[in-house]
Design an enzyme around this catalytic site. Structure first.
Site, PDB file in Angstrom:
ATOM      1  N   GLU A  77     -12.398   2.172  13.294  1.00  0.00           N
ATOM      2  CA  GLU A  77     -12.062  -0.164  13.267  1.00  0.00           C
ATOM      3  C   GLU A  77     -10.459  -0.113  14.309  1.00  0.00           C
ATOM      4  OE1 GLU A  77     -12.502  -1.545   9.825  1.00  0.00           O
ATOM      5  OE2 GLU A  77     -14.255  -0.687   9.727  1.00  0.00           O
TER       6      GLU A  77
ATOM      7  N   ASP B  85      -8.123  15.862   0.227  1.00  0.00           N
ATOM      8  CA  ASP B  85      -8.290  16.426  -0.626  1.00  0.00           C
ATOM      9  C   ASP B  85      -9.479  16.611  -1.355  1.00  0.00           C
ATOM     10  OD1 ASP B  85      -6.182  18.414  -2.573  1.00  0.00           O
ATOM     11  OD2 ASP B  85      -7.536  16.728  -4.256  1.00  0.00           O
TER      12      ASP B  85
END
Length: 570
Positions: free
Chosen positions: A286, A223
């Protein structure tokens, strides 16, 4: 590389490398409070979402994006977050989230969730600690507090205005009862802006990302992704009167007209924001499975938007220039060209979108008879209110055009039913902070957030068993309900379902745009692989080229394409 420019200058948008799922995905936005109510309290929830997932699978989408469901006082419908790592009781529990996500994954649907990093709720423990602490304390340093101007600090630190109307600063009362510092809130006064120059804030959000990634989410829609970093010194800024509330706003220019772009607001699109997303990119890397970061960045021009999706930053950025382009062939050709060129230059797909929870639904917006700025909304007193039939016809044609373009596309819940903006909401029912902060001058976004209809004769049209609905649904929802459209030839739901099936079968997300000559100026015509797409934005019919019709947004007459109609041919 999605969207690369190839040797033929008439061919753009070719995909040659990059197999990540998000490059071609069709992603369905769920606004949780308005999608499906599982417990009958009139508010949509995670259990309701889980119950309706099979119908989204049948539609043919690849992923869902959920607007916020976090713990929140709900003063801005959940975009005021009080705990980034828990579920608000309105929507259920963390166990409900896990169950919903597991069900989605079992159906082959990925799950993207919203993250709101520009600001928190004023109820958040971080902000409450800031209020209780002294100026210049570490707790105050997590937000943007400043001394006021004037003899006794009675004036705000600068002239910035809130996106929702009114000034962007609120003065606090210090712990000793005296008038104190001011804090910045680009949105509502209950949404204080976080201070992203503070390393502590950055570390907290790394932890938030990992919390949800560890739970299995497939990515985040960010956002206000062009916010967070503010210009040094917080200089005064007066926005142009014609600008949208979130920035951007040049997409409606006539082709060939060039104007000097407005100065970059000191609170949007600052260079330092890119450091944040490079950091977040490494966090997502990751984890296995091509996790995605999608940017809500209201930035102009498109070459600037492309900076958010450079290879080491985010993966998608909503194409708001396309969303804001009217139903006009020359303008559409221009924004498609500009989009594919800009995004291909950084190796990213264009991410097409026509509606979301912040804009007037395109089944109404495309038939408006007067200018309507983003965020203002429409209501009974709005100038140039749309013709419902014209709006739906254009929306179906526009959607058929968008879903044929190379790259990724987003669908906002209910647009597959042809839902228009709800105009006649009672004033007493409105909840958008924009409505209150502008004292009714702007209607805001409630009209695109009304709970959607599932069954025509059920209580609240199948939204929830009790018949309660947090915003009132119009009587016209009955004929637009999903059960009335499913299996009905020519319905908007069947149009979307067919378009998504053909899009996948013909690999249009991996395709290209080769403009076809010989059509009138008011027609958009291109070839992608073995599919020819022709969209007629005028009122007059035009001849169809050769080929078998495999999709049409409106019935055809012989070999002519009516006005406001899009066709796919093979």
């Amino acid at each position: 590389m999605t969207g690369t420019v190839v040797s033929d200058p008439a061919v753009i948008g070719s995909t040659t490398v990059g197999s990540e799922w998000w490059r071609t995905a069709v992603i369905y936005q769920i606004y949780p409070r308005s999608f499906a109510d599982g417990n009958g309290d009139g508010m949509g929830d995670l259990a309701g979402i889980q119950r309706r997932l099979p119908q989204l699978r049948d539609l043919g989408i690849d992923a869902v994006w959920l607007s916020p469901f976090y713990t929140s006082p709900q003063r801005d419908a959940g975009y005021d977050v009080a705990d980034y790592c828990d579920v608000d009781p309105l929507f259920g529990t963390l166990d409900d989230f896990d169950a919903m996500q597991n069900a989605a994954h079992e159906l082959g649907i990925r799950v993207i969730i919203d993250i709101v990093p520009n600001h928190s709720s004023s109820d958040h423990a971080w902000f409450q600690a800031a209020l209780a602490s002294a100026p210049d304390s570490p707790a105050r340093g997590r937000y943007i507090f400043r001394d006021g101007q004037g003899d006794s600090g009675e004036l705000p630190p600068n002239n910035w205005e809130s996106v929702f109307g009114g000034r962007a600063w609120t003065r606090i009362v210090e712990a000793d009862g005296t008038s104190g510092q001011w804090y910045l809130h680009l949105f509502d006064s209950t949404q204080p802006d976080l201070h992203w120059d503070n390393p502590w804030v950055r570390e907290q959000f790394r932890s938030v990302l990992r919390f949800w990634l560890d739970r299995g989410v497939d990515g985040f829609r960010v956002d206000v992704a062009h916010g967070m970093i503010k210009a040094a010194g917080l200089p005064d800024y007066t926005p142009p009167a014609e600008g949208g509330s979130m920035g951007g706003g040049s997409a409606t220019l006539e082709p060939g007209i060039s104007v000097e772009p407005p100065a970059t607001p000191p609170f949007w699109a600052q260079d330092g924001v890119h450091e944040i997303y490079r950091d977040w990119h490494t966090v997502l890397a990751e984890y296995p499975g091509d996790r995605v970061l999608a940017a809500e960045a209201w930035v102009d021009p498109l070459t600037e938007v492309a900076k958010w999706v450079r290879p080491d930053e985010m993966h998608q950025a909503f194409n708001f220039a396309y969303l804001e382009t009217p139903w006009n062939a020359p303008r559409l050709r221009r924004v498609i060209d500009d989009s594919l060129a800009a995004f291909s230059a950084v190796g990213a797909p264009s991410t097409w979108v026509l509606s979301n929870h912040d804009v007037v639904r395109h089944a109404s917006r495309l038939a408006l008879g007067a200018e309507n700025l983003q965020g203002h909304g429409i209501g009974p007193k709005t100038a140039g209110l749309p013709d419902t039939a014209v709006g739906l016809r254009r929306a179906r044609a526009a959607s058929a055009l968008m879903l044929a373009l190379p790259g990724s596309s987003y669908i906002y819940q209910g647009e597959e039913l042809g839902l228009p903006e709800v105009i006649d909401l009672p004033d007493s029912a409105r909840e958008d902070p924009t409505w209150f902060r502008t004292e009714g001058e702007r209607y805001g976004r409630d009209g695109c957030r009304v709970p959607i209809p599932w069954e025509s004769t059920a209580p609240s049209y199948g939204f929830g068993a009790s018949g309660a609905s947090w915003l009132p649904q119009p009587d016209a929802w009955a004929e637009l309900a999903r059960d009335q459209q499913q299996g009905t030839p020519g319905s908007t739901l069947e149009l979307y379902t067919l378009a998504l099936r053909l899009r996948r079968a013909h690999a249009l997300g991996l395709g290209s745009v080769k403009w076809l000559p010989g059509f009138p100026e008011e027609v958009v015509a291109f070839r992608s692989g073995d599919v020819t797409v022709v969209a007629n934005t005028s009122a007059a019919s035009v001849p169809l080229p050769d080929g078998d019709v495999i999709l049409t947004s409106e019935p055809l007459t012989a070999r002519t394409l009516p006005g406001d109609t899009t066709v796919w041919l093979r």
